[in-house]
Design an enzyme around this catalytic site. Structure first.
Site, PDB file in Angstrom:
ATOM      1  N   PRO A   1       0.794  -1.241   0.000  1.00 27.54           N
ATOM      2  CG  PRO A   1       0.072  -0.912   2.203  1.00 27.54           C
ATOM      3  CD  PRO A   1       0.805  -1.890   1.324  1.00 27.54           C
ATOM      4  CB  CYS A   2       3.248   2.713  -2.394  1.00 24.63           C
ATOM      5  SG  CYS A   2       2.429   2.476  -3.972  1.00 24.63           S
TER       6      CYS A   2
END
Length: 281
Positions: A246-247
């Site tokens: 989850p950048c």
């Protein structure tokens, strides 16, 4: 997700883009609906089906003030606290079910030579995706504008691999994340090509719970590289697996969501969608 659902997402994406660009003017429901060529009634219903909240509420979740509030709640202890306590429901950690295996030095150097990669195309709440996997796990997941462009991006990452179009169990396991049935999620394995530093950054990203945010500086602190914010940002930008890693949960310290490899509007869509599931009552 079929053709109609994809058309609906395109409308949602355009609406989010409009909301994001015009947030300071607080556009009305009628103004947003007109922008995507729908009646206010139809747009409100469509948006709530997609996000689980009204456009007005979503507007709050994509605001800088909301982002700042979430960052303050983290208070610098995000990684330790979440790891120690464990989270349940929609807030549980990615690293409870996602495991990263780095490629061997040989695989890293030779661009995937002798790797056999299965690839397929699928749809998600945030548009079309291309997903690739080896026998060890998912090696690529990207939001795409077309299948040709998606496959070209995958082949650019692994220019010497052997490709076969097809869906395997690793891909199916990874795609279940979009269903949001956390209890049913199997262990998802990733097989990634990256430097030791990149792998460390990507592993740290997995520790950010859904609905939470962190900054580039805080992420650098979490891997004990406080002076490496720029290098951390570069590693985030090279994330090969969208959403699963989850950048999108890393934003600027000001509360501005910042850039995203797959578009800032899509990043706002994902953050608002996640916030609706964590904070909406």
């Amino acid at each position: 997700m079929g053709t109609q659902e994809m058309l609906n997402y395109d409308r949602i994406e355009n609406a989010i883009h409009f909301i994001y660009d015009n947030f300071r003017e607080q556009p009305s429901l009628e103004e947003i609906a007109e922008y995507v060529h729908l009646s206010p009634f139809h747009f409100q219903r469509l948006f709530k089906e997609w996000a689980g909240v009204t456009p007005k509420k979503f507007l709050q979740y994509t605001s800088i003030e909301h982002a700042k509030k979430v960052l303050r709640q983290g208070n610098g202890t995000l990684f330790d606290a979440t790891l120690e306590t464990g989270l349940s429901g929609t807030g549980r950690l990615h690293d409870l079910f996602v495991a990263i295996e780095g490629m061997t030095p040989g695989e890293y150097r030779n661009g995937g030579e002798n790797l056999s990669i299965n690839y397929s195309f699928a749809t998600s709440p945030f548009g079309s995706i291309c997903i690739g996997s080896t026998e060890k796990g998912i090696c690529h997941l990207s939001f795409i504008g077309s299948e040709d462009a998606g496959l070209a991006e995958l082949k650019e990452r692994f220019p010497n691999a052997i490709y076969r179009e097809g869906v395997d169990q690793a891909q199916l396991n990874g795609l279940k994340i979009f269903n949001h049935d956390w209890d049913a999620l199997p262990k998802v394995k990733l097989h990634l090509r990256g430097t030791d530093f990149q792998l460390k950054v990507w592993e740290s990203l997995l520790k950010i719970p859904e609905g939470n945010l962190t900054t580039y500086g805080d992420l650098a602190q979490s891997i004990r590289r406080p002076g490496a914010s720029r290098a951390v940002g570069s590693a985030i930008g090279n994330n090969p697996v969208a959403f699963l890693i989850p950048c999108h949960r890393v934003i600027r310290a000001t509360g501005n969501i910042g850039e995203y490899h797959w578009g800032s509007s899509r990043k706002a869509a994902i953050l608002g969608w996640e916030a609706a599931r964590v904070y909406a009552v």
